[in-house]
Each structure stands twice: as structure tokens, then as C-alpha cells.
Enzyme design. Sequence first.
Site, PDB file in Angstrom:
ATOM      1  N   TYR A   1     -41.729  40.028  43.291  1.00 35.61           N
ATOM      2  CA  TYR A   1     -42.245  39.034  42.334  1.00 35.61           C
ATOM      3  C   TYR A   1     -41.792  37.628  42.731  1.00 35.61           C
ATOM      4  O   TYR A   1     -40.636  37.415  43.119  1.00 35.61           O
ATOM      5  CB  TYR A   1     -41.694  39.313  40.936  1.00 35.61           C
TER       6      TYR A   1
ATOM      7  N   LYS B   1     -14.601  51.389  22.572  1.00 33.29           N
ATOM      8  CA  LYS B   1     -15.739  50.752  21.904  1.00 33.29           C
ATOM      9  C   LYS B   1     -16.930  50.699  22.860  1.00 33.29           C
ATOM     10  O   LYS B   1     -16.764  50.853  24.082  1.00 33.29           O
ATOM     11  CB  LYS B   1     -15.350  49.341  21.462  1.00 33.29           C
TER      12      LYS B   1
HETATM   13  C1  PLP Z   1     -11.968  45.133  23.875  1.00 30.39           C
HETATM   14  C2  PLP Z   1     -10.597  44.888  23.347  1.00 30.39           C
HETATM   15  C3  PLP Z   1      -9.461  45.307  24.055  1.00 30.39           C
HETATM   16  C4  PLP Z   1      -9.523  45.876  25.446  1.00 30.39           C
HETATM   17  O1  PLP Z   1      -9.673  44.827  26.364  1.00 30.39           O
HETATM   18  P1  PLP Z   1      -9.689  45.096  27.936  1.00 30.39           P
HETATM   19  O2  PLP Z   1      -9.659  43.737  28.514  1.00 30.39           O
HETATM   20  O3  PLP Z   1     -10.944  45.832  28.219  1.00 30.39           O
HETATM   21  O4  PLP Z   1      -8.475  45.910  28.242  1.00 30.39           O
HETATM   22  C5  PLP Z   1      -8.232  45.191  23.434  1.00 30.39           C
HETATM   23  N1  PLP Z   1      -8.114  44.645  22.205  1.00 30.39           N
HETATM   24  C6  PLP Z   1      -9.177  44.198  21.511  1.00 30.39           C
HETATM   25  C7  PLP Z   1      -8.978  43.601  20.177  1.00 30.39           C
HETATM   26  C8  PLP Z   1     -10.454  44.298  22.057  1.00 30.39           C
HETATM   27  O5  PLP Z   1     -11.510  43.847  21.375  1.00 30.39           O
END
Ligand code: PLP
Length: 338
Positions: A229, A3
Amino acid sequence: MVKADAYGLGVAAVAPVLAAAGCRWFFVATLDEGIALRALLGDGAEIAVLNGPAGGSAPLFAEHQLMPVLNHLGQIAEWADFCRRDETLWRAAAIHFDTGMNRLGLGAAERDRLAAGPDMLDAIEVRLVMSHLACADERRHAMNRAQLGLFTAALTRLAPHLPAVTASLANSSGIFLGADFHFDLARPGIALYGGNPTPPEPNPMAEVVRLQGKIIQVRDVDSPMTVGYGATHRVDRPCRIATVPLGYADGFLRSLGNRSYATIGSTRVPVVGRVSMDLITIDVTALPAAEVHPGTPVELIGPGRSIDDVAAAAGTIGYEILTSLGARYRRRYSGGGR
Ligand SMILES: *Cc1c(COP(=O)(O)O)cnc(C)c1O
């Protein structure tokens, strides 16, 4: 888990390498991500979309052979309804049980209603049942065992109606909680990309991301003077300041101003002054003048300066550092056959 553009690293480069390495299940958050991923991977990969169907999007899931993750009874009804009417015969879906996140997934009451009326699943081909851990990165947290218990109970309860379903609980950190948490399928994200899934213990994963800039200007600064800044960094002795062309617009978070360091060769040099939109300033006084000039490479993330270190300095987590990496960087991928 790919994702958010594979955690900011570029799903077009990452996903095919994972597929070539044997990965068969891919998870994304949104329908658009799923459609793009199907185009990248072609047939054969299972692609689940965590947010599930909404507002009549079910036909698009079928068109691209995406598996919606059904998070509440409304989504189950929407998908079942579509499956009964649809002629493409694409009926695959995942069901998400909430065991403690209170974010997505069927809660206890919905779980009971589903167990009492399992015929609502009749039209659906449930390929996966999943839940998500809230505290897996804290090995001793009581939530881990509690969620494991609730997930196991939900599986047992629904087992008669879901024969041979694939079960999945663990994210990256969950994998390291032990075999009890593995079930059939794990869903690692951050660990694939080099984040430490077992804090505060040492990182068992290879740190695969490096971020480098190149100095564009070096100047000697008289004292007393200030840098940047807001004049937040005060120079009390003559020093040398180098400017590197990346800033918060590139995801080098503004909160890292005066709080982080970079490395040149093996020397640590502090980030001084505020992070600008396109620039940062580092104090290179510790290095011989001949070693620091326009073109000198500066490492912001890499061996000795992990994404977790940078995240800690910024008051955040490695996930945010990665997903913030900006679009202006030139990206080079190595290994994985590319
Ligand atoms: C993002 C996500 C993961 C992966 O999590 P990590 O901590 O990056 O391994 C797994 N399951 C769900 C439902 C997620 O949203």
C-alpha cells in the site's frame, strides 16, 4: 501482575503457573478481571483489584473475595460503608498512596486527612499499603528516591493505625533499584514476561515470548517496482519478496512497516512496505531461493529480536507489543508444567 490478560499472554495459562511457583498475591486492573482470576485460582490467593470499587460494586468484591485497592477517600468511604453493613465479613482492602504518578491513589492532602481521621479505616481490614513508581526504568531519575521518601513517610504516619500491614512499592524496574525499594512485596509485571526492566543495561530476564509466522507466498519482483500500500518501498534491483500472514489486526503494529526486521534461521530480513491488516512483506533476497518457500518459518519476536527491540522500532514499549498480540495466533505454552 496479571492485568490485561497477563499482559496479553493469557491469564488462564499464566496465573496457575505463577501460583504453582509460589506466588500468593495477584493484581489485576478491573473487577471483571478479578472475578475471572478468582475462578481460575480458587481460594487461597490474594487478589487485589487496582481500580477499586465504583458505583455500588462493593458486594461483588466481597462475593469473590477480591481486595479492592482504595485510591481516594471516596473509595475508602464506599468500602467502609459496605463493610459496616455487610454480613459476609469480607473487609480486606489495599490502600494506594500517590507519591508522584498523579494517576491513582491518595494525594498529599487526602493522606493528611486520613492521618487526622483514621477512624474512617475502623471497619476496614487493610492488608496492603502500596504506591507506584513513575520512573523506575530510569535508574538515576530523582523521582525514585523522592517517591521512596514519600512512601516511607506515609507508612510511618499511618503505622499506628495499620499494624502489621504489608507494604509494596516496586514494579519490575523498581525491584532492580535496590533493597530499599523492596518492602514486603514487589509487583513485577513486564519482567515476568521477558521485558527488560533495566534499560539500557542488558536484559537480566529470560525472553520467554516468541512470535513466528510462516511464509505463504514468495515472488520475484522486477525493478523498478514498489511493494505494498502507498508504494512506500521501492525496489531498485531485482529481488525476492515473501509474504507472511500476520498484520496490524494481529498486533504487528502498522508503525513497523519499513522499520523492522524478521529472522529466518539466523539471517535478518527486513520488513518492507507497509504492514497490512493481515499481511506483511519481507525482503528475502539475501537467502538462497531454496531456503525460502511457502511454509518457511519466520521469527518476528524471539532470540535476537526481543519485544523491546520490536517496540523500539515501532516507537513504543514492550508492554504495548505484548498487550497488542492478537487473538488469531495459535498459542503454545511450554514449561511451567504445561
Ligand atoms: C502494571 C503495574 C505494575 C507492574 O508494572 P511492570 O512495570 O510491568 O512491572 C505494578 N504496579 C502497578 C500499580 C501497576 O499498575
